[in-house]
Design an enzyme around this catalytic site. Structure first.
Site, PDB file in Angstrom:
ATOM      1  N   GLY A   6      31.860  43.360  35.553  1.00 43.70           N
ATOM      2  CA  GLY A   6      32.018  42.009  35.028  1.00 43.70           C
ATOM      3  C   GLY A   6      31.252  41.816  33.747  1.00 43.70           C
ATOM      4  N   PRO A   7      31.481  40.682  33.079  1.00 46.89           N
ATOM      5  CA  PRO A   7      30.806  40.420  31.810  1.00 46.89           C
ATOM      6  C   PRO A   7      29.295  40.302  31.992  1.00 46.89           C
ATOM      7  CG  PRO A   7      32.338  38.634  32.373  1.00 46.89           C
ATOM      8  CD  PRO A   7      32.387  39.612  33.480  1.00 46.89           C
ATOM      9  N   LYS A  28      25.390  40.644  38.241  1.00 46.57           N
ATOM     10  CA  LYS A  28      25.640  41.952  38.866  1.00 46.57           C
ATOM     11  C   LYS A  28      24.332  42.564  39.367  1.00 46.57           C
ATOM     12  CE  LYS A  28      27.648  43.573  35.124  1.00 46.57           C
ATOM     13  NZ  LYS A  28      27.556  42.339  34.314  1.00 46.57           N
ATOM     14  N   THR A  29      23.334  42.589  38.479  1.00 45.88           N
ATOM     15  CA  THR A  29      22.046  43.145  38.874  1.00 45.88           C
ATOM     16  C   THR A  29      21.445  42.315  40.006  1.00 45.88           C
ATOM     17  OG1 THR A  29      21.727  43.860  36.590  1.00 45.88           O
ATOM     18  CG2 THR A  29      19.791  43.863  38.001  1.00 45.88           C
ATOM     19  N   GLU A  49      49.292  27.641  31.056  1.00 48.61           N
ATOM     20  CA  GLU A  49      49.287  28.231  32.404  1.00 48.61           C
ATOM     21  C   GLU A  49      50.120  27.409  33.377  1.00 48.61           C
ATOM     22  OE1 GLU A  49      48.186  31.193  32.991  1.00 48.61           O
ATOM     23  OE2 GLU A  49      47.268  31.415  31.020  1.00 48.61           O
ATOM     24  N   ASP A  93      52.537  37.920  27.554  1.00 49.39           N
ATOM     25  CA  ASP A  93      53.766  37.453  28.203  1.00 49.39           C
ATOM     26  C   ASP A  93      54.975  38.072  27.534  1.00 49.39           C
ATOM     27  OD1 ASP A  93      52.063  35.807  29.588  1.00 49.39           O
ATOM     28  OD2 ASP A  93      52.470  34.046  28.345  1.00 49.39           O
TER      29      ASP A  93
END
Ligand code: ADP
Ligand code: MG
Ligand code: ZN
Length: 475
Positions: free
Chosen positions: A74-75, A80-81, A295, A371
């Site tokens: 992920g960014p 994450k850590t 969207e 798209d």
């Protein structure tokens, strides 16, 4: 008392290993899942690993092997850590942490030896977790680049060997993180290595509220208007939100107060986000509006063609992939055979995003390039491979070269036919685009309501979307 954190609160580590090895095992990690706000999906997946570490026997008795490794993707700043530490805290096992860049910078000439050392120590302490932060520093694809880096390659090879060699039943689990999964060596992702992948995304409105809340617990404050702060921080990561809370506490101290106020937070949003805005990460309100309509355009066209919930969830939080919005389609099982109508409707759905922009905003954006690519591929396949155009009946016009290797294809027809195919493809796309256009134009009430819901909440589930659809449309 305000507990403002200045610098980072490193925890105490015990050092193991001979020859001054900088491998740290933290045997008493205090971080738990409660410290990680949102990210429910990641927590759910990791819970199984926690359970395994608590009680490996339960799994080995039945003959199951758990994944040896999980890769957190992920960014930057999405936790994450943090969540990796939380796994160790929840499981209450030693946590051997090392970062990929340390291998490269600090262990010059002895990377492979360190890897061996790390696994040996971990084996002695099992059950435990080996954590390799920012693994891309050592795990970069070997075939990329020219001669490559011998040192790094040896380190990577050693890691692969160790991962294959150790006994997964003993209760050693390897967690690793990366911001760039695409750059990783394929060998690392093979079954039996990092075969579980856990995606961490930037938080949406509710997620941001939860994260701010977690961090506000560490400071003195009262009556904070969470909504205001969360709305002002669209596109921010967890790390930025943590920083905002801390900045607000520092500001309160500067002002001689004992409690953090909403105004402190709003003020620090500006300081922290100003930097982020420069990097172009925070999306503007106007962009959000465009993305919302785009969207919802896809979703509406899909819903009114199939008469069922077309999407699992739509969010307008920027994604790892770089897409600004995201529509999660529900796969209704494996569909092997598609009818002409199925494919045509699919193309119409793909053009729905752009169609919505045209109708609602009177202008078009660059947001539809993916798209277009997909729609064109489908339309082309209809003509050349599936025999779905009137013109060419069942004449095969294309062969697929390597079915098992991604399958690029080449035309098997004359140049005139190739030009004619282009015209046929265009005709299909235009027809589908027109259909999407009509569907949207006829249901503007749904468009406006659903788009403003999405704009406000940043996320809309398929169920919420269908509720709005059924309010105006009953069939
Ligand atoms: P990453 O490793 O993904 O770059 P980190 O785990 O280092 O991110 O996150 C940095 C800090 O940001 C954490 O220590 C924590 O304070 C904060 N943070 C990030 N995500 C969250 C979250 N989901 N909940 C609470 N705090 C978070
Ligand atoms: Mg990190
Ligand atoms: Zn789109």
């Amino acid at each position: 008392m305000i507990q403002a954190r200045i610098g980072n609160g490193e925890e105490n580590f015990m050092s193991f290993g001979k020859s001054g090895a900088k491998i740290y095992a933290d045997s008493d990690v205090k971080t738990t899942f409660a410290d990680v706000a949102g990210q429910d999906k990641a927590k759910e997946t990791l819970s199984e690993i926690v359970d395994f570490l608590h009680n490996p026997q339960k799994y080995t008795d039945i003959g199951a092997t758990l994944p040896k490794g999980a890769l957190l993707v992920g960014p930057p700043g999405t936790g994450k850590t943090l969540i990796a530490r939380a796994v160790a805290g929840e499981a209450n096992v030693p946590f051997f942490a090392i970062s990929g860049s340390e291998f490269v910078q600090m262990f010059v000439g002895m990377g492979a030896a360190k890897v061996r050392d790390l696994f040996r120590q971990a084996n002695e302490k099992a059950p435990c977790i080996i954590f390799i932060d920012e693994i891309d520093a050592i795990g970069k694809r070997r075939d990329s680049g020219l001669s490559g880096n011998d040192e790094r390659e040896q380190t990577l090879n050693q890691l692969l060997t160790e991962m294959d060699g150790f006994d997964g039943r003993k209760g050693v689990v390897i967690l690793a993180t990366t911001n760039r999964p695409e750059s990783l060596d394929k060998a690392l992702l093979r079954p039996g290595r990092f075969d579980r992948r856990i995606q961490m995304e930037l938080p949406d409105l509710e997620g941001r509220k939860a994260i701010i809340n977690v961090h506000l617990k560490k400071v003195q404050c009262d009556n904070i208007n969470l909504d205001v702060v969360a709305r002002a921080t669209a596109g921010s990561s967890g790390a930025e939100l943590a920083n905002i809370v801390n900045e607000a506490a520092l500001r309160a101290v500067r002002m001689g107060r004992h409690k953090v106020t909403t105004a402190d937070l709003e003020e620090s949003v500006e300081t922290v986000i100003a930097g982020v805005q420069k990097k172009g990460k925070v999306i503007s309100d106007n962009e959000k509006k465009i993305v919302s309509y785009h969207e919802i355009g896809h979703a509406l066209v899909a819903a009114l063609q199939s008469h069922s919930a077309p999407v699992h969830k739509i969010t307008i939080v920027p994604r790892t992939s770089g897409a600004l919005g995201y529509t999660m389609q529900v796969d209704k099982g494996e569909q092997v055979l598609m009818s002409r109508d199925d494919i045509f409707n699919r193309i119409a759905t793909l053009t729905g995003g752009r169609a919505a922009e045209e109708i609602v905003l009177g202008s078009i954006s660059t947001g539809a390039s993916n798209d277009m690519e997909q729609a064109t591929k489908l339309a082309r396949a209809m003509v050349t491979r599936y025999g779905m155009s009137n013109k060419y009946d069942m004449m095969g016009l294309e062969t697929v070269n390597n079915t098992y290797l991604g399958g690029d294809s080449s035309l098997i027809c004359s140049a005139e036919t190739a030009a004619e195919i282009d015209r046929e493809v265009l005709k299909i796309i235009k027809e589908a685009h027109q259909k999407a256009h009509n569907i949207i134009a006829e249901h503007m009430d749904i468009m406006h309501e659903a788009a403003s819901f999405l704009l406000d909440k940043e996320t809309i589930t398929g169920k919420e979307f269908m509720q709005i659809v059924h309010k105006y449309y009953n069939k």
